[in-house]
Design a protein around this motif. Structure first.
Motif, short mmCIF file in Angstrom:
data_model
loop_
_atom_site.label_atom_id
_atom_site.label_comp_id
_atom_site.label_asym_id
_atom_site.label_seq_id
_atom_site.Cartn_x
_atom_site.Cartn_y
_atom_site.Cartn_z
N ALA A 1 37.41 54.43 1.76
CA ALA A 1 38.08 54.90 2.98
C ALA A 1 37.33 54.41 4.21
CB ALA A 1 38.14 56.43 2.99
N THR A 2 38.07 54.25 5.29
CA THR A 2 37.48 53.88 6.57
C THR A 2 37.79 54.96 7.60
OG1 THR A 2 39.45 52.57 7.06
CG2 THR A 2 37.54 51.40 6.17
N VAL A 3 36.97 55.01 8.67
CA VAL A 3 37.03 56.11 9.63
C VAL A 3 37.11 55.56 11.05
CG1 VAL A 3 35.84 58.14 10.55
CG2 VAL A 3 35.68 57.60 8.13
N ALA A 4 37.93 56.22 11.88
CA ALA A 4 37.92 56.01 13.32
C ALA A 4 37.93 57.37 13.99
CB ALA A 4 39.14 55.19 13.75
N VAL A 5 37.31 57.47 15.18
CA VAL A 5 37.16 58.76 15.83
C VAL A 5 37.74 58.73 17.23
CG1 VAL A 5 35.11 59.35 14.49
CG2 VAL A 5 34.84 58.21 16.69
N ALA A 6 38.36 59.85 17.62
CA ALA A 6 38.87 60.03 18.98
C ALA A 6 38.20 61.28 19.54
CB ALA A 6 40.39 60.20 18.96
N GLU A 7 37.43 61.11 20.59
CA GLU A 7 36.62 62.21 21.10
C GLU A 7 36.91 62.47 22.57
OE1 GLU A 7 32.47 62.31 19.72
OE2 GLU A 7 32.83 60.27 18.99
N SER A 8 37.06 63.75 22.89
CA SER A 8 37.17 64.15 24.29
C SER A 8 35.89 64.87 24.68
CB SER A 8 38.41 65.02 24.50
OG SER A 8 38.54 65.35 25.86
N CYS A 9 35.76 66.15 24.37
CA CYS A 9 34.61 66.93 24.86
C CYS A 9 33.28 66.44 24.30
CB CYS A 9 34.80 68.41 24.55
SG CYS A 9 34.82 68.82 22.80
N THR A 10 33.27 65.83 23.12
CA THR A 10 32.01 65.36 22.53
C THR A 10 31.55 64.03 23.11
OG1 THR A 10 33.37 64.58 20.69
CG2 THR A 10 32.13 66.61 20.35
N GLY A 11 32.40 63.33 23.80
CA GLY A 11 32.00 62.15 24.55
C GLY A 11 31.28 61.08 23.75
N GLY A 12 31.61 60.90 22.49
CA GLY A 12 30.98 59.88 21.67
C GLY A 12 29.91 60.39 20.73
N MET A 13 29.64 61.69 20.75
CA MET A 13 28.58 62.24 19.92
C MET A 13 28.89 62.10 18.43
SD MET A 13 26.76 65.97 20.28
CE MET A 13 26.04 65.60 21.87
N LEU A 14 30.15 62.29 18.04
CA LEU A 14 30.52 62.13 16.64
C LEU A 14 30.32 60.67 16.22
CD1 LEU A 14 31.69 63.13 13.98
CD2 LEU A 14 33.99 62.81 14.95
N GLY A 15 30.77 59.75 17.05
CA GLY A 15 30.56 58.34 16.74
C GLY A 15 29.09 57.99 16.65
N MET A 16 28.28 58.57 17.54
CA MET A 16 26.84 58.33 17.50
C MET A 16 26.25 58.80 16.19
SD MET A 16 23.80 60.22 17.76
CE MET A 16 24.17 61.69 18.72
N ARG A 17 26.64 59.99 15.74
CA ARG A 17 26.09 60.51 14.50
C ARG A 17 26.48 59.65 13.30
NH1 ARG A 17 26.41 66.68 13.29
NH2 ARG A 17 25.21 65.81 11.55
N LEU A 18 27.72 59.19 13.29
CA LEU A 18 28.16 58.36 12.18
C LEU A 18 27.47 57.00 12.18
CD1 LEU A 18 31.97 59.18 12.30
CD2 LEU A 18 30.40 59.79 10.45
N THR A 19 27.39 56.38 13.33
CA THR A 19 26.81 55.03 13.38
C THR A 19 25.29 55.05 13.32
OG1 THR A 19 26.94 55.06 15.81
CG2 THR A 19 28.77 54.04 14.60
N ALA A 20 24.66 56.21 13.42
CA ALA A 20 23.21 56.31 13.24
C ALA A 20 22.83 56.14 11.77
CB ALA A 20 22.69 57.65 13.76
N VAL A 21 23.79 56.26 10.87
CA VAL A 21 23.53 56.15 9.43
C VAL A 21 23.49 54.68 9.04
CG1 VAL A 21 24.34 56.76 7.13
CG2 VAL A 21 24.67 58.37 9.04
N PRO A 22 22.41 54.21 8.41
CA PRO A 22 22.36 52.80 7.99
C PRO A 22 23.53 52.46 7.07
CG PRO A 22 20.19 53.82 7.81
CD PRO A 22 21.16 54.93 8.11
N GLY A 23 24.13 51.32 7.31
CA GLY A 23 25.26 50.88 6.50
C GLY A 23 26.59 51.43 6.93
N SER A 24 26.62 52.17 8.06
CA SER A 24 27.87 52.79 8.49
C SER A 24 28.93 51.76 8.89
CB SER A 24 27.60 53.73 9.67
OG SER A 24 26.97 53.05 10.74
#
Length: 426
Positions: A275-298
C-alpha cells in the motif's frame, strides 16, 4: 548494588539544559541490576558538589557524577570530590601529552593554557579513558570500598564512556547470575489513563509481583512493567507473562512495545500490504508527513502530501467542494472525508489520510472547542472518520492529532468498525 547519581551544572538547575545524562545512566545501570536509589542535581560551586557527593556516599557508598570536568573556572568537580577522600591534586603528564597531541592533530594549534587543568587529577585515582572527547573520567575509591566515578557532562562523551568503561567495570563487580532490574513498556493510543486502569481491574495495581506504572504523554499512555529482584532468565519469563496478561485486557489499544513508533509500525504494515500513503493536513501543518518521512525507507510507501491550511487550498488542491466547507465548516466530518479522498486521488495512492481541526489557542466555539479534530482514513475508497477533542497546548494538540490519524489507520487495517466515534461510509 545501590547507587546514587549526581549531575552537576548551573545550566541544569536553571533549566537551560535538560538532564538526559541521569536518565541514560539509570536505564543502562538498571539493566545490570544496579538500583538507582536517588538522583541529585547541584550547581557548579565546590561546596555544593562536596555536599551532594558526600551525602550520597554516606547513604550508598557508590556514586556516579557527570559534569564539571572541563577547562573553565566553573569546572570544580575533581578537586571538590578529591577533598572528600582527603586527596590532593596532581598533574598527570600522560593526560597532558595526549591533550597536546589531540589539539595539534584536530585543531592545528597548541593546547590552550586553560585546557591544561584537564590533566589535573586526584591523587591515587584511576584514569578512565575518553575516546569521545578531551576530558578523561576519574574513578576514586577509598579503603572502606566507597567510590565515585566522575564522567564528563557532554552527553555524547558520557554515553560513550558509559559503554566503553563503566558498564564493563560494574558488571565485573556484580555477582554472576544476580538479580537484574528490567522493564517492558506496552504503548497505547487514544485511551485515557483512568480508562486503562478500569479495564485492567486488579492488574492495575501490579501484575504477579511486578510493578506497573502509567506514563501518559502526547503519544498516549505507556504501561511500564518492571521486575526488580529476579535473575535474568526469571525476569524475562516474568515480563513475558505479565505483558500477556495486560494485553489480554487492553490489547485493542496497544500498538507496540518499548520504543516502538506508531508511524514506523504503520509504514511497515503498509509495505507488507503493498500500500502507498498520501496525507492531507490542515491543523497539523505537515506534522503527520514529517513523522512518516522521518522513518528510514519511507520513500517506498509515502507518495506525498498537501498542507491545506486555507479553505481555498482545500478546494483547489484536494477537490473539497467550497459549498461543503460553507455548509459544514472546515472542521467537520464531511470535509475530513473529502480531504482524505481528495489526496488519495491526487497522488494516486491506495491510502489517503485527512486531518482538520482547531489547534488553538483561538478559534474555538461552544460547539467546536479548541482541540476539536476530525480525522478520516480512505482505504482505496472505503472511508472512515472519527472526531476527538484533544487536550493540551497548540503543539500537543497537533501532535496528538497526527498520532490519532496513525492509530485510526491501524484500526482501519484491523477492521474495527465498532470503535467509539468511528463512522464508515455504507
Amino acid at each position: 548494588m545501590n547507587l546514587e547519581i549526581v549531575t552537576i551544572g548551573d545550566e541544569l538547575l536553571l533549566g537551560f539544559t535538560i538532564d538526559t545524562n541521569a536518565a541514560q545512566l539509570a536505564r543502562e545501570l538498571a539493566a545490570l541490576g544496579v538500583r538507582i536509589v536517588r538522583r541529585t542535581t547541584c550547581g557548579d560551586d565546590a561546596e555544593s558538589i562536596r555536599q551532594a557527593v558526600s551525602d550520597a556516599l554516606g547513604r550508598t557508598g557508590a556514586v556516579i557524577t557527570t559534569g564539571g570536568l572541563g577547562p573553565t573556572a566553573d569546572d570544580m568537580t575533581k578537586p571538590a570530590i578529591a577533598a572528600i577522600f582527603g586527596k590532593g591534586m596532581r598533574l598527570d603528564t600522560g593526560i597532558l601529552t595526549a591533550l597536546r597531541e589531540r589539539w595539534r592533530k584536530r585543531f592545528g594549534h597548541d593546547l590552550p593554557v586553560s585546557n591544561e587543568q584537564q590533566a589535573m587529577v586526584p591523587e591515587g585515582c584511576t584514569i578512565l579513558p575518553n575516546r569521545h572527547g578531551s576530558a578523561p573520567g576519574i574513578w576514586l575509591e577509598d579503603a572502606q570500598g566507597r567510590w565515585v566515578i566522575m564522567l564528563p557532562g557532554v552527553p555524547r562523551e558520557m554515553r560513550g564512556m558509559l559503554a566503553d568503561t563503566v558498564v564493563p567495570t560494574l558488571r565485573d563487580r556484580l555477582p554472576v547470575g544476580g538479580p537484574v532490574i528490567r522493564s517492558r513498556t506496552l504503548r497505547t493510543a487514544n485511551i485515557a489513563e483512568s480508562a486503562l486502569a478500569d479495564r485492567l481491574g486488579e492488574l492495575a495495581r501490579g501484575v504477579n509481583g511486578l510493578s506497573l506504572a502509567y506514563l501518559p504523554g502526547a503519544d498516549g499512555v505507556d504501561l511500564r512493567l518492571t521486575s526488580w529482584d529476579r535473575d535474568a532468565r526469571a525476569t524475562a519469563a516474568a515480563l513475558d507473562e505479565a505483558a500477556a496478561l495486560v494485553r489480554s485486557k487492553v490489547s485493542r489499544y496497544v500498538y507496540g512495545e518499548n520504543d516502538d513508533d506508531l508511524a514506523a509500525i504503520m509504514l511497515a504494515e503498509c509495505a507488507a500490504r503493498n500500500a502507498t500513503v498520501a496525507v492531507a493536513e490542515s491543523c497539523t501543518g505537515g506534522m503527520l508527513g514529517m513523522r512518516l518521512t522521518a522513518v528510514p525507507g519511507s520513500s517506498r510507501t509515502v507518495l506525498g502530501g498537501t498542507i491545506a491550511y486555507a479553505n481555498a487550498v482545500k478546494a483547489r488542491e484536494l477537490g473539497v467542494p467550497a459549498a461543503l466547507i460553507d455548509e459544514q465548516g472546515a472542521v467537520s466530518e464531511p470535509v475530513a472525508r473529502a480531504m482524505a479522498t481528495g489526496v488519495r486521488l491526487r497522488f494516486g495512492s491506495t491510502i489517503g489520510l485527512g486531518i482538520t481541526g482547531i489547534a488553538g489557542p483561538d478559534g474555538g466555539t461552544p460547539e467546536k472547542p479548541v482541540g476539536t479534530v476530525w480525522v478520516a482514513v480512505d482505504l482505496d475508497g472505503d472511508v472512515h472518520a472519527v472526531r476527538a477533542v484533544l487536550p493540551g497546548d497548540r503543539h500537543e494538540i497537533r501532535w496528538r492529532a497526527a498520532q490519532l490519524a496513525l492509530d485510526r489507520l491501524r484500526k482501519a487495517f484491523l477492521r474495527e468498525q465498532q470503535s467509539e466515534g468511528w463512522t464508515a461510509r455504507g
